[in-house]
Design a protein around this motif. Structure first.
Motif, PDB file in Angstrom:
ATOM      1  N   ASP A 154      18.237   4.297  -8.803  1.00  0.00           N
ATOM      2  CA  ASP A 154      17.643   4.401 -10.140  1.00  0.00           C
ATOM      3  C   ASP A 154      17.183   3.033 -10.635  1.00  0.00           C
ATOM      4  O   ASP A 154      16.100   2.911 -11.242  1.00  0.00           O
ATOM      5  CB  ASP A 154      18.648   4.994 -11.123  1.00  0.00           C
ATOM      6  N   ALA A 155      18.004   2.020 -10.393  1.00  0.00           N
ATOM      7  CA  ALA A 155      17.647   0.672 -10.825  1.00  0.00           C
ATOM      8  C   ALA A 155      16.394   0.188 -10.092  1.00  0.00           C
ATOM      9  O   ALA A 155      15.491  -0.411 -10.696  1.00  0.00           O
ATOM     10  CB  ALA A 155      18.816  -0.283 -10.581  1.00  0.00           C
ATOM     11  N   TRP A 156      16.348   0.485  -8.786  1.00  0.00           N
ATOM     12  CA  TRP A 156      15.153   0.082  -8.021  1.00  0.00           C
ATOM     13  C   TRP A 156      13.928   0.859  -8.512  1.00  0.00           C
ATOM     14  O   TRP A 156      12.847   0.282  -8.700  1.00  0.00           O
ATOM     15  CB  TRP A 156      15.361   0.333  -6.524  1.00  0.00           C
ATOM     16  N   ALA A 157      14.073   2.159  -8.699  1.00  0.00           N
ATOM     17  CA  ALA A 157      12.943   2.999  -9.104  1.00  0.00           C
ATOM     18  C   ALA A 157      12.378   2.560 -10.450  1.00  0.00           C
ATOM     19  O   ALA A 157      11.156   2.622 -10.671  1.00  0.00           O
ATOM     20  CB  ALA A 157      13.363   4.462  -9.148  1.00  0.00           C
ATOM     21  N   LEU A 158      13.243   2.118 -11.351  1.00  0.00           N
ATOM     22  CA  LEU A 158      12.778   1.638 -12.648  1.00  0.00           C
ATOM     23  C   LEU A 158      11.893   0.406 -12.476  1.00  0.00           C
ATOM     24  O   LEU A 158      10.821   0.305 -13.091  1.00  0.00           O
ATOM     25  CB  LEU A 158      13.971   1.319 -13.548  1.00  0.00           C
ATOM     26  N   ARG A 159      12.339  -0.506 -11.631  1.00  0.00           N
ATOM     27  CA  ARG A 159      11.539  -1.708 -11.362  1.00  0.00           C
ATOM     28  C   ARG A 159      10.208  -1.336 -10.717  1.00  0.00           C
ATOM     29  O   ARG A 159       9.148  -1.893 -11.046  1.00  0.00           O
ATOM     30  CB  ARG A 159      12.302  -2.663 -10.451  1.00  0.00           C
ATOM     31  N   TRP A 160      10.243  -0.399  -9.767  1.00  0.00           N
ATOM     32  CA  TRP A 160       9.018   0.024  -9.083  1.00  0.00           C
ATOM     33  C   TRP A 160       8.029   0.646 -10.069  1.00  0.00           C
ATOM     34  O   TRP A 160       6.844   0.313 -10.065  1.00  0.00           O
ATOM     35  CB  TRP A 160       9.362   1.006  -7.965  1.00  0.00           C
ATOM     36  N   ARG A 161       8.537   1.528 -10.958  1.00  0.00           N
ATOM     37  CA  ARG A 161       7.653   2.186 -11.924  1.00  0.00           C
ATOM     38  C   ARG A 161       7.035   1.157 -12.880  1.00  0.00           C
ATOM     39  O   ARG A 161       5.847   1.245 -13.230  1.00  0.00           O
ATOM     40  CB  ARG A 161       8.432   3.231 -12.736  1.00  0.00           C
ATOM     41  N   GLU A 162       7.825   0.180 -13.278  1.00  0.00           N
ATOM     42  CA  GLU A 162       7.298  -0.855 -14.163  1.00  0.00           C
ATOM     43  C   GLU A 162       6.198  -1.653 -13.464  1.00  0.00           C
ATOM     44  O   GLU A 162       5.152  -1.945 -14.053  1.00  0.00           O
ATOM     45  CB  GLU A 162       8.419  -1.793 -14.609  1.00  0.00           C
ATOM     46  N   ALA A 175       0.838  -1.204   0.000  1.00  0.00           N
ATOM     47  CA  ALA A 175       0.000   0.000   0.000  1.00  0.00           C
ATOM     48  C   ALA A 175       0.867   1.246   0.000  1.00  0.00           C
ATOM     49  O   ALA A 175       0.572   2.225  -0.694  1.00  0.00           O
ATOM     50  CB  ALA A 175      -0.930  -0.016   1.211  1.00  0.00           C
ATOM     51  N   LYS A 176       1.969   1.216   0.748  1.00  0.00           N
ATOM     52  CA  LYS A 176       2.873   2.363   0.772  1.00  0.00           C
ATOM     53  C   LYS A 176       3.521   2.583  -0.588  1.00  0.00           C
ATOM     54  O   LYS A 176       3.831   3.719  -0.971  1.00  0.00           O
ATOM     55  CB  LYS A 176       3.944   2.156   1.858  1.00  0.00           C
ATOM     56  N   LEU A 177       3.728   1.495  -1.323  1.00  0.00           N
ATOM     57  CA  LEU A 177       4.333   1.569  -2.653  1.00  0.00           C
ATOM     58  C   LEU A 177       3.312   1.869  -3.747  1.00  0.00           C
ATOM     59  O   LEU A 177       3.683   1.991  -4.924  1.00  0.00           O
ATOM     60  CB  LEU A 177       5.035   0.246  -2.974  1.00  0.00           C
ATOM     61  N   GLY A 178       2.036   1.955  -3.388  1.00  0.00           N
ATOM     62  CA  GLY A 178       1.008   2.213  -4.380  1.00  0.00           C
ATOM     63  C   GLY A 178       0.544   0.980  -5.120  1.00  0.00           C
ATOM     64  O   GLY A 178      -0.125   1.088  -6.151  1.00  0.00           O
ATOM     65  N   LEU A 179       0.873  -0.196  -4.597  1.00  0.00           N
ATOM     66  CA  LEU A 179       0.526  -1.452  -5.249  1.00  0.00           C
ATOM     67  C   LEU A 179      -0.723  -2.033  -4.593  1.00  0.00           C
ATOM     68  O   LEU A 179      -0.738  -2.265  -3.386  1.00  0.00           O
ATOM     69  CB  LEU A 179       1.697  -2.439  -5.158  1.00  0.00           C
ATOM     70  N   GLU A 180      -1.734  -2.277  -5.382  1.00  0.00           N
ATOM     71  CA  GLU A 180      -3.036  -2.648  -4.831  1.00  0.00           C
ATOM     72  C   GLU A 180      -3.123  -4.115  -4.449  1.00  0.00           C
ATOM     73  O   GLU A 180      -3.956  -4.481  -3.620  1.00  0.00           O
ATOM     74  CB  GLU A 180      -4.135  -2.288  -5.821  1.00  0.00           C
ATOM     75  N   LEU A 226       4.373  -0.613 -10.940  1.00  0.00           N
ATOM     76  CA  LEU A 226       3.273   0.309 -10.683  1.00  0.00           C
ATOM     77  C   LEU A 226       2.400   0.460 -11.928  1.00  0.00           C
ATOM     78  O   LEU A 226       1.170   0.325 -11.868  1.00  0.00           O
ATOM     79  CB  LEU A 226       3.842   1.663 -10.261  1.00  0.00           C
ATOM     80  N   CYS A 227       3.043   0.710 -13.034  1.00  0.00           N
ATOM     81  CA  CYS A 227       2.309   0.992 -14.271  1.00  0.00           C
ATOM     82  C   CYS A 227       1.662  -0.251 -14.867  1.00  0.00           C
ATOM     83  O   CYS A 227       0.743  -0.136 -15.697  1.00  0.00           O
ATOM     84  CB  CYS A 227       3.234   1.623 -15.306  1.00  0.00           C
ATOM     85  N   ALA A 228       2.119  -1.426 -14.462  1.00  0.00           N
ATOM     86  CA  ALA A 228       1.560  -2.668 -14.992  1.00  0.00           C
ATOM     87  C   ALA A 228       0.245  -3.045 -14.324  1.00  0.00           C
ATOM     88  O   ALA A 228      -0.430  -3.988 -14.759  1.00  0.00           O
ATOM     89  CB  ALA A 228       2.569  -3.806 -14.820  1.00  0.00           C
ATOM     90  N   GLN A 229      -0.140  -2.302 -13.289  1.00  0.00           N
ATOM     91  CA  GLN A 229      -1.389  -2.614 -12.598  1.00  0.00           C
ATOM     92  C   GLN A 229      -2.584  -2.328 -13.519  1.00  0.00           C
ATOM     93  O   GLN A 229      -2.601  -1.311 -14.216  1.00  0.00           O
ATOM     94  CB  GLN A 229      -1.527  -1.790 -11.320  1.00  0.00           C
ATOM     95  N   PRO A 230      -3.574  -3.216 -13.522  1.00  0.00           N
ATOM     96  CA  PRO A 230      -4.761  -2.978 -14.364  1.00  0.00           C
ATOM     97  C   PRO A 230      -5.431  -1.658 -13.996  1.00  0.00           C
ATOM     98  O   PRO A 230      -5.650  -1.356 -12.818  1.00  0.00           O
ATOM     99  CB  PRO A 230      -5.671  -4.173 -14.025  1.00  0.00           C
ATOM    100  N   GLY A 231      -5.713  -0.855 -15.002  1.00  0.00           N
ATOM    101  CA  GLY A 231      -6.400   0.406 -14.764  1.00  0.00           C
ATOM    102  C   GLY A 231      -5.572   1.458 -14.063  1.00  0.00           C
ATOM    103  O   GLY A 231      -6.126   2.386 -13.463  1.00  0.00           O
ATOM    104  N   PHE A 232      -4.253   1.344 -14.138  1.00  0.00           N
ATOM    105  CA  PHE A 232      -3.380   2.292 -13.441  1.00  0.00           C
ATOM    106  C   PHE A 232      -3.620   3.729 -13.922  1.00  0.00           C
ATOM    107  O   PHE A 232      -3.644   4.003 -15.122  1.00  0.00           O
ATOM    108  CB  PHE A 232      -1.909   1.919 -13.685  1.00  0.00           C
ATOM    109  N   VAL A 233      -3.829   4.619 -12.944  1.00  0.00           N
ATOM    110  CA  VAL A 233      -3.956   6.051 -13.209  1.00  0.00           C
ATOM    111  C   VAL A 233      -3.000   6.753 -12.247  1.00  0.00           C
ATOM    112  O   VAL A 233      -3.138   6.631 -11.027  1.00  0.00           O
ATOM    113  CB  VAL A 233      -5.395   6.554 -13.001  1.00  0.00           C
TER     114      VAL A 233
END
Length: 499
Positions: free
Chosen positions: A408-416, A350-355, A418-425
């Motif tokens: 940076d390497a971690w943030a790239l993985r996190w963004r990927e 939840a803190k990472l924005g992952l549902e 995050l954005c892969a979540q269905p319906g991500f806004v």
């Protein structure tokens, strides 16, 4: 064993608060407590009040500021309908059996029916009891302010906790490491029963009283345990373990260190109680020890989940006389080992924005925590900035790290992820994270600044901090300093068991 002795004097009916009081704990019988009245304090004054807790109890907010309320919640004026008592319990302190303990300075007035269910009301610092041992029955202003603020701060964060209605002060001297002044905190919770209550009766071979207490707790708070297959007391142990797992997972996720997780400080309801040498992390250090009295680091931040299990094991030992065999207790404790890490991962997601929790999320979190620890990144500020970065602005988060490439390497993985979540806004995720990662927590230096002002008779900083802590996720005006990095001197603050 010292047996409770009824020492309650005959008193006038007392102040009528227009509340319906009862004390079901008193119905357990004389083996569980001693009846007594609070000891008055001279020249009491207000330190702080919680209008939200007044609303919970059905007390008029305006009346709470009155001289009658001041006397009542300092222990100077009896309250009609209350049955004041101090309870007896035992416990393990710093891993060692301490024998009989009990409410050495806390007096339970009774309980009040509320829309949220019955709530017990207790005065902490209200004078000597038969369980004070070598203590004086008092609490000092600094620790009372810390407990008042943190009780309400934890509630606002959504973490199970006792509440605090008010703090009153007095010029009466109290000796700790130095001479300080007295205070009384009015605490509120559905129950203040602790693991140590069960240990007390089990250790002393009082198995009838042990069964009576366990049945009381089941009937009041865990009725589903009666209908569960098998032994109801094993079901109680499993239910308490589940609540404790969730509470500790929430502590870890917000960076909260309790500091003194003795079995007598563990709630049978899975509530955070007994705020002594607690701390919210500044720079992230998994091995941080917030309690200056904890020379061995038993209650370090990263040890809290295992210590909770140790305490639950002690509770299981205490309940053994009510079970068929030892295996029942072990089976009841086993789910904690999976429940606590699962709850923690859910909160970290939840803190990472992952549902949802998916494969690989634990490793993503673990890598991040290692990076934060290596660079001593400020815990609260990191998560708040990461929330803002959900829509792409990563540089303010990156600036917190020395190991920029690793981040940076971690943030790239996190963004990927995050954005892969269905319906991500992005905007919706950012808003959700901002409602999960607080802007303001009760850092030690913030509490210390409020305490120093209060000692000088100025309670305005306490009130300002209280307002911020009651709205920890909001960007309220005039609070930027409360959400800033701690000053250098903050790391020199020492908080001990002395209160």
């Amino acid at each position: 064993m010292n047996r409770p002795v009824d020492t309650a004097p005959e008193l006038a009916p007392g102040l009528d608060l227009d509340l319906s009081w009862r004390n079901r704990f008193a119905e357990l019988g004389d083996a569980f407590f001693t009846r007594l009245q609070p000891t008055p304090l001279p020249a009491p004054h207000w330190v702080g009040t919680s209008p939200a807790v007044a609303d919970l109890l059905g007390l008029d907010r305006a009346w709470l500021a009155s001289p009658a309320a001041l006397d009542a919640f300092t222990g100077n004026l009896p309250i009609a309908g209350t049955q004041p008592l101090a309870s007896v319990y035992s416990g393990h302190q710093f891993g060692h059996w301490a024998g009989q303990l009990g409410d050495g300075r806390a007096i339970l007035l009774g309980e009040v029916d509320t829309p949220a269910g019955p709530q017990e009301v207790q005065l902490k610092g209200a004078g000597l009891t038969p369980y004070s041992r070598m203590g004086d029955g008092r609490a000092v202003l600094r620790s009372s302010i810390r407990e008042f603020l943190c009780s309400e701060a934890m509630h606002a964060l959504g973490i199970p906790t006792s509440r605090a209605l008010c703090v009153t002060g007095s010029p009466a001297p109290v000796r700790r490491e130095e001479i300080e002044t007295a205070a009384v905190v009015t605490r509120v919770a559905p129950s203040f029963i602790r693991f140590g209550h069960f240990e007390h009766f089990s250790h002393n071979g009082l198995h009838g009283e042990l069964r009576h207490l366990a049945s009381f707790v089941i009937d009041r708070f865990y009725p589903a345990c009666r209908a569960a297959p098998g032994n109801p007391y094993a079901a109680l142990l499993e239910a308490v373990s589940a609540r404790t797992a969730e509470m500790v997972a929430q502590w870890q996720a917000v960076g909260f260190c309790h500091g003194v997780m003795n079995t007598d400080n563990m709630s049978i309801l899975g509530l955070t109680i007994d705020y002594g040498p607690f701390q919210f992390l500044d720079a992230f250090n998994p091995g941080h020890i917030c309690n200056h009295s904890d020379s061995g680091g038993r209650y370090a931040y990263n040890r809290q989940p295992n210590i909770a299990y140790w305490n639950l094991f002690a509770l299981g030992q205490a309940l053994l006389p009510l079970m068929d065999d030892q295996q029942q207790a072990l089976d009841a404790l086993e789910p904690y080992k999976a429940l606590m890490p699962a709850a923690l991962q859910r909160h970290m997601n939840a803190k990472l924005g992952l549902e949802r929790v998916e494969e690989g999320d634990a490793e993503l979190t673990d890598t991040l925590m290692k990076l934060m620890a290596a660079d001593a990144v400020d815990f609260t500020i990191f998560w708040r900035r990461l929330s803002e970065a959900a829509d792409g602005a990563v540089d303010p988060v990156r600036d917190l790290f020395l190991q920029r490439e690793a981040f940076d390497a971690w943030a790239l993985r996190w963004r990927e992820r995050l954005c892969a979540q269905p319906g991500f806004v992005a905007g919706a995720t950012r808003d959700r994270m901002l409602r999960t990662n607080p802007r303001v927590v009760l850092r030690n230096h913030l509490g210390e600044l409020a305490i120093q002002r209060a000692k000088a008779g100025d309670f305005s900083e306490l009130a300002r901090l209280q307002l911020a802590l009651e709205h920890p996720f909001d960007d309220l005006p005039g609070q930027d300093d409360l959400a800033a990095f701690p000053p250098d001197w903050a790391s020199q603050i020492e908080i001990s068991c002395s209160s």
